[in-house]
Design an enzyme around this catalytic site. Sequence first.
Site, PDB file in Angstrom:
ATOM      1  N   LYS A  13       0.830  -1.212   0.000  1.00 13.39           N
ATOM      2  CA  LYS A  13       0.000   0.000   0.000  1.00 13.39           C
ATOM      3  C   LYS A  13       0.865   1.263   0.000  1.00 13.39           C
ATOM      4  CE  LYS A  13      -1.917  -0.989   3.965  1.00 13.39           C
ATOM      5  NZ  LYS A  13      -1.226  -2.259   4.248  1.00 13.39           N
ATOM      6  N   ARG A  88      -9.237   1.210   8.730  1.00 17.10           N
ATOM      7  CA  ARG A  88      -8.845  -0.167   9.027  1.00 17.10           C
ATOM      8  C   ARG A  88      -9.945  -0.915   9.766  1.00 17.10           C
ATOM      9  NH1 ARG A  88      -2.920   0.678   8.966  1.00 17.10           N
ATOM     10  NH2 ARG A  88      -1.896  -1.353   8.898  1.00 17.10           N
ATOM     11  N   ARG A 127      11.644  -5.770   4.657  1.00 17.87           N
ATOM     12  CA  ARG A 127      11.285  -4.352   4.552  1.00 17.87           C
ATOM     13  C   ARG A 127      12.262  -3.500   5.357  1.00 17.87           C
ATOM     14  NH1 ARG A 127       5.316  -1.984   5.404  1.00 17.87           N
ATOM     15  NH2 ARG A 127       5.341  -3.040   7.428  1.00 17.87           N
ATOM     16  N   ARG A 171      -0.578  -9.259  13.226  1.00 22.29           N
ATOM     17  CA  ARG A 171      -1.144  -8.188  12.403  1.00 22.29           C
ATOM     18  C   ARG A 171      -1.996  -8.750  11.273  1.00 22.29           C
ATOM     19  NH1 ARG A 171       4.029  -5.161  10.886  1.00 22.29           N
ATOM     20  NH2 ARG A 171       2.682  -3.716   9.794  1.00 22.29           N
TER      21      ARG A 171
HETATM   22  P1  ADP Z   1       1.599  -1.460   7.431  1.00 18.56           P
HETATM   23  O1  ADP Z   1       2.070  -0.491   6.404  1.00 18.56           O
HETATM   24  O2  ADP Z   1       2.576  -2.512   7.680  1.00 18.56           O
HETATM   25  O3  ADP Z   1       0.213  -1.962   7.129  1.00 18.56           O
HETATM   26  P2  ADP Z   1       1.145   0.820   9.085  1.00 18.56           P
HETATM   27  O4  ADP Z   1       2.387   1.596   9.030  1.00 18.56           O
HETATM   28  O5  ADP Z   1       0.010   1.234   8.221  1.00 18.56           O
HETATM   29  O6  ADP Z   1       1.503  -0.700   8.808  1.00 18.56           O
HETATM   30  O7  ADP Z   1       0.590   0.751  10.575  1.00 18.56           O
HETATM   31  C1  ADP Z   1       1.421   0.356  11.642  1.00 18.56           C
HETATM   32  C2  ADP Z   1       0.574   0.213  12.889  1.00 18.56           C
HETATM   33  O8  ADP Z   1      -0.016   1.482  13.210  1.00 18.56           O
HETATM   34  C3  ADP Z   1      -0.599  -0.742  12.794  1.00 18.56           C
HETATM   35  O9  ADP Z   1      -0.224  -2.090  13.025  1.00 18.56           O
HETATM   36  C4  ADP Z   1      -1.528  -0.191  13.884  1.00 18.56           C
HETATM   37  O10 ADP Z   1      -1.084  -0.560  15.172  1.00 18.56           O
HETATM   38  C5  ADP Z   1      -1.315   1.311  13.749  1.00 18.56           C
HETATM   39  N1  ADP Z   1      -2.299   1.905  12.819  1.00 18.56           N
HETATM   40  C6  ADP Z   1      -2.038   2.498  11.623  1.00 18.56           C
HETATM   41  N2  ADP Z   1      -3.178   2.923  11.042  1.00 18.56           N
HETATM   42  C7  ADP Z   1      -4.189   2.584  11.887  1.00 18.56           C
HETATM   43  C8  ADP Z   1      -5.613   2.724  11.849  1.00 18.56           C
HETATM   44  N3  ADP Z   1      -6.238   3.296  10.795  1.00 18.56           N
HETATM   45  N4  ADP Z   1      -6.320   2.263  12.905  1.00 18.56           N
HETATM   46  C9  ADP Z   1      -5.721   1.693  13.959  1.00 18.56           C
HETATM   47  N5  ADP Z   1      -4.400   1.511  14.053  1.00 18.56           N
HETATM   48  C10 ADP Z   1      -3.625   1.944  13.030  1.00 18.56           C
HETATM   49  P1  ADP Z   2       2.262  -1.759   3.221  1.00 16.62           P
HETATM   50  O1  ADP Z   2       2.284  -0.259   3.202  1.00 16.62           O
HETATM   51  O2  ADP Z   2       1.047  -2.341   2.568  1.00 16.62           O
HETATM   52  O3  ADP Z   2       2.483  -2.315   4.585  1.00 16.62           O
HETATM   53  P2  ADP Z   2       4.844  -1.594   1.835  1.00 16.62           P
HETATM   54  O4  ADP Z   2       4.565  -0.705   0.681  1.00 16.62           O
HETATM   55  O5  ADP Z   2       5.595  -1.024   2.972  1.00 16.62           O
HETATM   56  O6  ADP Z   2       3.460  -2.282   2.333  1.00 16.62           O
HETATM   57  O7  ADP Z   2       5.589  -2.896   1.286  1.00 16.62           O
HETATM   58  C1  ADP Z   2       5.990  -3.948   2.158  1.00 16.62           C
HETATM   59  C2  ADP Z   2       7.350  -4.486   1.716  1.00 16.62           C
HETATM   60  O8  ADP Z   2       7.230  -5.173   0.472  1.00 16.62           O
HETATM   61  C3  ADP Z   2       8.386  -3.394   1.487  1.00 16.62           C
HETATM   62  O9  ADP Z   2       9.653  -3.920   1.847  1.00 16.62           O
HETATM   63  C4  ADP Z   2       8.300  -3.113  -0.013  1.00 16.62           C
HETATM   64  O10 ADP Z   2       9.521  -2.621  -0.545  1.00 16.62           O
HETATM   65  C5  ADP Z   2       7.983  -4.504  -0.568  1.00 16.62           C
HETATM   66  N1  ADP Z   2       7.105  -4.470  -1.747  1.00 16.62           N
HETATM   67  C6  ADP Z   2       6.110  -3.583  -2.025  1.00 16.62           C
HETATM   68  N2  ADP Z   2       5.504  -3.892  -3.195  1.00 16.62           N
HETATM   69  C7  ADP Z   2       6.116  -5.019  -3.662  1.00 16.62           C
HETATM   70  C8  ADP Z   2       5.939  -5.849  -4.835  1.00 16.62           C
HETATM   71  N3  ADP Z   2       4.976  -5.591  -5.734  1.00 16.62           N
HETATM   72  N4  ADP Z   2       6.752  -6.919  -4.955  1.00 16.62           N
HETATM   73  C9  ADP Z   2       7.701  -7.203  -4.021  1.00 16.62           C
HETATM   74  N5  ADP Z   2       7.909  -6.467  -2.904  1.00 16.62           N
HETATM   75  C10 ADP Z   2       7.140  -5.392  -2.722  1.00 16.62           C
END
Ligand code: ADP
Ligand code: ADP
Length: 214
Positions: A13, A88, A127, A171
Amino acid sequence: MKIIMLGAPGAGKGTQAKQIAAKYQIPHISTGDIFRANIKNGTELGMKAKSYMDAGGLVPDDVTIGMLLDRISEPDSKNGYVLDGFPRTIPQAESLTKALAERGENIDYAIDVDVPDEAIVSRMSGRRACVSCGATYHIVYNPTKKEGICDACGQTLILRDDDKPETVQKRLSVYHEQTQPLIDYYSKEGKLVTVDGTQDLNDVFRDIVKVLGE
Ligand code: ADP
Ligand code: ADP
Ligand code: ZN
């Protein structure tokens, strides 16, 4: 253009949201980034959020919704935004729909970046994140030019505490329970777009652009 990114933790994302923000000139609003910045700065909000984040759970809706609605009321959000990590939960989605409706606005697209659980753990362990500008990289799939240093801003990258395999499992189960129902919610609203997130990241972006327009 107002866009929501849906998808499991690690689905890509943030990676896609950054590119969308750059191409369409709209702010990238990541609730995770906002929480991490608050933790880093030792604010009250950061202290409230930290224990939930470390445990792989969600920060309570009453904290999160107010923060997000404030953020999208800022002047830079006038012409749209890409929301990454919000909503979320169903109550978060309902609050957003209601707040927008009060201004005669609505979301244009909810983009679900679809990746099966099996692929998530390896993405997360590789990551690397920049706490300074929010950029994320992957040691294999999206490496930086210089190891451990953010291409965008030059700061040192970190491995997030909550990207450990145990926390990632937690998660993922929170995602299936509380966030996945949003796919149905936005499908019923006629806003849902699903893209295959297992493709190379440039191909995922190409599919998104096909929907949003050049
Ligand atoms: P990822 O990119 O791996 O999905 P985020 O960076 O979006 O993780 O979020 C990290 C953490 O921050 C989540 O696991 C949660 O604890 C908190 N968080 C982020 N956005 C929300 C939300 N909209 N509602 C509740 N908790 C959130
Ligand atoms: P999210 O915001 O959904 O938690 P991230 O954008 O941070 O996800 O991506 C999670 C991990 O996967 C990062 O290390 C990123 O560089 C990698 N990644 C993202 N998109 C791809 C893809 N299409 N193929 C392989 N790795 C990816
Ligand atoms: Zn950076």
